[in-house]
Design a protein around this motif. Structure first.
Motif, short mmCIF file in Angstrom:
data_model
loop_
_atom_site.label_atom_id
_atom_site.label_comp_id
_atom_site.label_asym_id
_atom_site.label_seq_id
_atom_site.Cartn_x
_atom_site.Cartn_y
_atom_site.Cartn_z
N UNK A 232 -16.59 -32.45 -11.24
CA UNK A 232 -16.08 -32.25 -12.60
C UNK A 232 -15.09 -33.36 -12.93
N UNK A 233 -14.92 -33.64 -14.22
CA UNK A 233 -14.11 -34.78 -14.64
C UNK A 233 -13.07 -34.35 -15.66
N UNK A 234 -11.83 -34.81 -15.47
CA UNK A 234 -10.79 -34.68 -16.48
C UNK A 234 -10.50 -36.06 -17.04
N UNK A 235 -10.24 -36.13 -18.34
CA UNK A 235 -10.09 -37.43 -19.01
C UNK A 235 -8.71 -37.54 -19.66
N UNK A 236 -8.15 -38.74 -19.58
CA UNK A 236 -6.96 -39.06 -20.36
C UNK A 236 -7.12 -40.45 -20.95
N UNK A 237 -7.01 -40.55 -22.26
CA UNK A 237 -7.03 -41.86 -22.91
C UNK A 237 -5.61 -42.39 -23.01
N UNK A 238 -5.46 -43.69 -23.15
CA UNK A 238 -4.15 -44.33 -23.26
C UNK A 238 -4.02 -44.93 -24.65
N UNK A 239 -2.93 -44.57 -25.33
CA UNK A 239 -2.73 -45.00 -26.72
C UNK A 239 -2.64 -46.52 -26.82
N UNK A 240 -3.21 -47.06 -27.91
CA UNK A 240 -3.18 -48.50 -28.19
C UNK A 240 -3.76 -49.31 -27.04
N UNK A 241 -4.81 -48.77 -26.44
CA UNK A 241 -5.41 -49.44 -25.29
C UNK A 241 -6.85 -48.98 -25.13
N UNK A 242 -7.67 -49.78 -24.44
CA UNK A 242 -9.04 -49.38 -24.09
C UNK A 242 -9.08 -48.71 -22.73
N UNK A 243 -7.91 -48.42 -22.20
CA UNK A 243 -7.80 -47.85 -20.86
C UNK A 243 -8.06 -46.35 -20.88
N UNK A 244 -8.83 -45.88 -19.91
CA UNK A 244 -9.13 -44.45 -19.77
C UNK A 244 -8.94 -44.05 -18.31
N UNK A 245 -8.33 -42.90 -18.09
CA UNK A 245 -8.10 -42.39 -16.73
C UNK A 245 -9.07 -41.23 -16.49
N UNK A 246 -9.88 -41.35 -15.43
CA UNK A 246 -10.82 -40.29 -15.06
C UNK A 246 -10.33 -39.64 -13.76
N UNK A 247 -10.06 -38.34 -13.83
CA UNK A 247 -9.62 -37.61 -12.64
C UNK A 247 -10.79 -36.77 -12.12
N UNK A 248 -11.12 -36.97 -10.84
CA UNK A 248 -12.24 -36.27 -10.21
C UNK A 248 -11.79 -35.66 -8.91
N UNK A 249 -12.71 -34.96 -8.23
CA UNK A 249 -12.42 -34.50 -6.88
C UNK A 249 -12.11 -35.71 -5.99
N UNK A 250 -11.52 -35.46 -4.83
CA UNK A 250 -11.20 -36.56 -3.92
C UNK A 250 -12.48 -37.29 -3.53
N UNK A 251 -12.47 -38.60 -3.67
CA UNK A 251 -13.64 -39.42 -3.39
C UNK A 251 -13.41 -40.23 -2.11
N UNK A 252 -14.44 -40.29 -1.25
CA UNK A 252 -14.34 -41.14 -0.07
C UNK A 252 -14.67 -42.59 -0.46
N UNK A 253 -14.64 -43.49 0.51
CA UNK A 253 -14.84 -44.91 0.22
C UNK A 253 -16.20 -45.16 -0.40
N UNK A 254 -17.24 -44.53 0.15
CA UNK A 254 -18.59 -44.74 -0.37
C UNK A 254 -18.71 -44.26 -1.82
N UNK A 255 -18.10 -43.10 -2.11
CA UNK A 255 -18.16 -42.56 -3.47
C UNK A 255 -17.39 -43.45 -4.45
N UNK A 256 -16.26 -43.98 -4.01
CA UNK A 256 -15.48 -44.87 -4.88
C UNK A 256 -16.28 -46.14 -5.18
N UNK A 257 -16.93 -46.67 -4.17
CA UNK A 257 -17.73 -47.88 -4.38
C UNK A 257 -18.90 -47.60 -5.32
N UNK A 258 -19.54 -46.43 -5.14
CA UNK A 258 -20.66 -46.06 -6.01
C UNK A 258 -20.20 -45.89 -7.45
N UNK A 259 -19.02 -45.28 -7.63
CA UNK A 259 -18.49 -45.08 -8.98
C UNK A 259 -18.14 -46.43 -9.62
N UNK A 260 -17.50 -47.30 -8.84
CA UNK A 260 -17.17 -48.63 -9.37
C UNK A 260 -18.42 -49.39 -9.79
#
Length: 757
Positions: free
Chosen positions: A529-557
């Protein structure tokens, strides 16, 4: 009541309703001040300021020090909002999110530099002054005198002039005391740690012997330079007098934040958007309006003229609660919405109880005027007892609960008080006025029919067994998930932490666009599941997910790089801790447990029979366990709203049970034979059955509208509430009265011994 007076009352009520509603919609000025749009909203509904601190120093901080720092910061930032949250990011960062504000610089300036508090002796070992009053220019350009350091902190530390630091202070609280003249003064009460107690004794002895002050230095300036009027050996002291309580609270807060275990420096700050988005707010408002309209139409269709009076009362309730949310400067979150829903249900419940009583009195041949008066009088005890038990719980949660729970308790307490006012005052006067202007025929009120008592008690074995089976099944499912997955419930990020991935896109996207275009890809890539936070005056977005291991982080990137044509330097990720800390869980459990004990005591006093209290609490626990079992079986996400949901069910359950017990108590006063007890319990449950059904139905409609129209997060919140409403109605009708009867038969008092089984 004369017809002319009745017309005046109706006009006054309707004009007041129109006036308050106008303020709710448009405010009191062109800027919309005091309107509904001016209500402070939590991070989940409107966003706020996010500040990230980093621990000063090269070494990785100790986990215990990090936990202690987070706990103390949580207490500090709750001064801005009860919904503020603090959590760990990575190994040496702490993130603070404060809803309802958008000026990060102002917050940072007021917070200062956490963990930088020093107690400095007035003179050093050679007798040279460490600080002195010097002229400085204030922000208005005026010359004022302030205490200023004569040497740097490093030099003072080397020669021993820094006699205590912030971590030597265990606590600092604002308070009031009485001086020698009997006048009330405001003070700051200090409590030292075990190590700080000895340091403080030495420091105050040295200052007292020399007749010197002891300067409290924080974030580049002196915040207080009190005289030392004695030697303090027990680790407790008092700074007095302060000009006001607000000044005392400000100094106490400064000392607390300066006493953090770790020294922090600001890494970055930003204004973040709502976690649920504009769509969630709009659909929630639509659902609330539709649900309330259906409830009003239902009340009019069932109760006729009394229903019309209740519609005006409910309108006044909604208008006033919006006005007072602004007036009391409350921050409204999804948890607060739960408190309002519960109080709306209790407002409807009070009306249903009264109207049912009126119909009963009409059935005995009373006139309409007499039936209305008697109906309100007889319903009063049930309404007051039901509301006070819930208000007790809200009060204790407000005093002892953690921040997010206090937000729920605030709206619940406000809603309860308003629901009693509108039901017992507004509805009553409107109903009497409607009668006086011409609605006097009993056909406009409905005449109750004597119902043959349903023999609920004969089925108590079936009810008890069915409830036990459901609870047991839920516990078995939870145990199975605990063994297989390590988690009995489907805990969300708020409970178990996870990974925060920050992505800077090439173009700005709304929260709705992110939900449509990005979230499905993340869920598919890392199955989380994903929680989202946008940042004002920016194209930046923060996605909060379950804890990801190295392989999952690389796949997401890789997914972000390929799907959105991004560079690797636009993606960063950090491990984040849970926002619901162990201390918060402990405080919540303690507050709820104490609430239950206090409700038990109140019921014991009011009903003079501890078995009523025990039965109420068992029914309450039954409802909670069934809902928790539903969370486990349906794998509904357990997050911040879980606590609010459970607390809502607690309030709803106890109120429903009290109504039945109040009728049992009343009917027992006319019991002529001991063997009438079973009949009286069945009769009492039957007499209140329509109330149980109608109140549950109207509350269910309100929550059901949220479920049908709400976004995913809203539906995850509404669905368990719907289960709890049904369960609460079932337990109050089928479990509570039967359990009280069983306890009375099993454990009779001396004068009751001999009651027929």
């Amino acid at each position: 009541m004369k017809k002319s007076k009745a017309i005046v009352i109706l006009l006054c009520v309707l004009l007041l309703l129109a006036g308050v509603s106008y303020v709710d919609i448009y405010g009191i000025d062109r800027e919309g001040t005091a309107s509904a749009s001016d209500i402070k909203l939590g991070l989940d509904l409107a966003g706020g300021v996010s500040i990230t601190y980093q621990v000063v120093g090269e070494e990785e901080p100790d986990s215990t020090d990090m936990a202690d720092t987070i706990a103390k910061l949580q207490q500090r930032v709750e001064n801005y909002s009860t919904e503020a949250i603090v959590y760990q990011e990575g190994t040496d960062r702490i993130n603070i999110e404060i809803p309802g504000v958008n000026d990060a610089n102002a917050i940072l300036e007021e917070l200062g530099k956490p963990g930088s508090l020093y107690f400095i002796s007035e003179t050093n070992s050679e007798g040279h002054a460490n600080y002195s009053l010097q002229p400085v220019t204030d922000e208005n350009g005026d010359e004022v005198y302030e205490y200023v350091l004569n040497e740097s902190l490093e030099e003072l530390e080397e020669d021993g002039s820094i006699v205590l630091v912030g971590t030597d202070v265990s606590d600092a609280r604002a308070g009031a005391a009485v001086d020698a003249m009997g006048n009330t003064i405001y003070v700051v009460n200090l409590t030292m740690t075990a190590e700080g107690t000895k340091k403080f004794e030495d420091a105050t002895r040295n200052a007292y012997d020399k007749g010197e002050t002891l300067g409290i230095y924080y974030d580049g300036s002196f915040v207080s330079v009190p005289s030392v009027n004695g030697v303090f050996t027990d680790g407790a002291a008092q700074i007095s007098p302060m000009e006001s309580y607000e000044e005392a609270e400000s100094l106490a807060s400064t000392i607390r934040i300066g006493g953090l275990s770790l020294e922090l420096e600001e890494l970055h700050s930003k204004v973040v958007g709502a976690q649920l988005g504009v769509e969630a707010i709009e659909t929630s408002l639509q659902a609330g309006a539709i649900g309330l309209l259906i409830v009003i139409l239902f009340m009019i269709a069932v109760y006729f003229i009394p229903g019309l009076a209740s519609a005006i009362g409910l309108g006044m309730y909604v208008a006033l609660i919006v006005l007072l949310l602004n007036g009391f400067d409350m921050t409204l979150t999804l948890s607060g919405v739960a408190g309002i829903i519960l109080s709306i249900g209790m407002a409807v419940d009070a009306n249903v109880i009264v109207f049912a009583r009126i119909r009963e009195e009409l059935a005995t041949g009373k006139t309409v005027r007499s039936a209305v008066k008697i109906g309100f009088d007889k319903a009063l005890s049930a309404i007051v007892d039901g509301n006070i038990t819930t208000l007790i719980a809200a009060g204790i949660l407000l005093l002892l609960g953690p921040g997010t729970i206090r937000g729920f308790a605030q709206t619940l307490a406000l809603g309860i008080v308003l629901s009693m006012f509108t039901a017992l005052v507004v509805t009553r006067y409107v109903l009497q006025a409607l009668y006086a202007i011409g609605f006097k025929d009993e056909k406009w009120y409905g005449v109750g029919r004597e119902k043959k008592p349903i023999d609920f008690l004969s089925k108590r074995g079936v009810f008890f067994s069915a409830s036990a089976a459901v609870v047991a099944a839920g516990l078995i499912v939870m145990a199975a998930y605990q063994v297989n997955t390590g988690e009995a419930l489907n805990y969300s990020l708020e409970f178990r932490g996870g990974t925060a991935t920050t992505v800077t896109f090439q173009e700005s996207m709304t929260l709705e666009q992110i939900n449509e275009r990005v979230v499905p890809l993340i869920e598919e890539t890392v199955n989380s599941p994903v929680q989202i936070q946008t940042v004002q005056d920016s194209n930046e977005v923060i996605f909060k997910t379950n804890s990801l291991d190295i392989d999952q982080r690389e796949a997401l990137n890789q997914m972000f790089l390929e799907s959105f044509n991004l560079g690797e330097d636009t993606i960063t990720s950090e491990t984040i801790s849970s926002t619901i800390s162990g201390e918060m869980k402990r405080d919540t459990i303690l507050a709820v447990a104490l609430s239950i004990v206090c409700m038990l005591i109140y019921i014991r006093i009011r009903f003079r029979d501890i078995r009523f209290g025990i039965s109420s609490i068992v029914a309450l626990l039954h409802d909670v366990l069934v809902v928790v079992a539903f969370y486990a079986v349906a794998r509904v996400s357990v997050g911040n709203t879980f606590i609010a949901c459970i607390l809502t069910i607690v309030g709803y359950s106890i109120n429903a049970t009290i109504v039945i017990f109040d009728r049992i108590r009343e009917n027992m006063t006319v019991m002529t034979k001991k063997n009438d007890l079973k009949e009286i319990v069945n009769k009492s449950i039957t007499q209140t059955l329509s109330r149980s059904i109608f109140t549950s139905l109207t509350t269910y409609i309100m929550v059901g509208a949220l479920y049908v129209l709400g976004v995913t997060s809203i539906r995850e919140f509404a669905l368990p509430l719907m289960v709890g409403i049904v369960c609460g109605a079932y337990s109050s009708v089928c479990i509570a009265g039967a359990l009280w009867y069983a306890l009375r038969m099993k454990f009779p008092s001396a004068k009751e011994d001999g009651d027929a089984r």
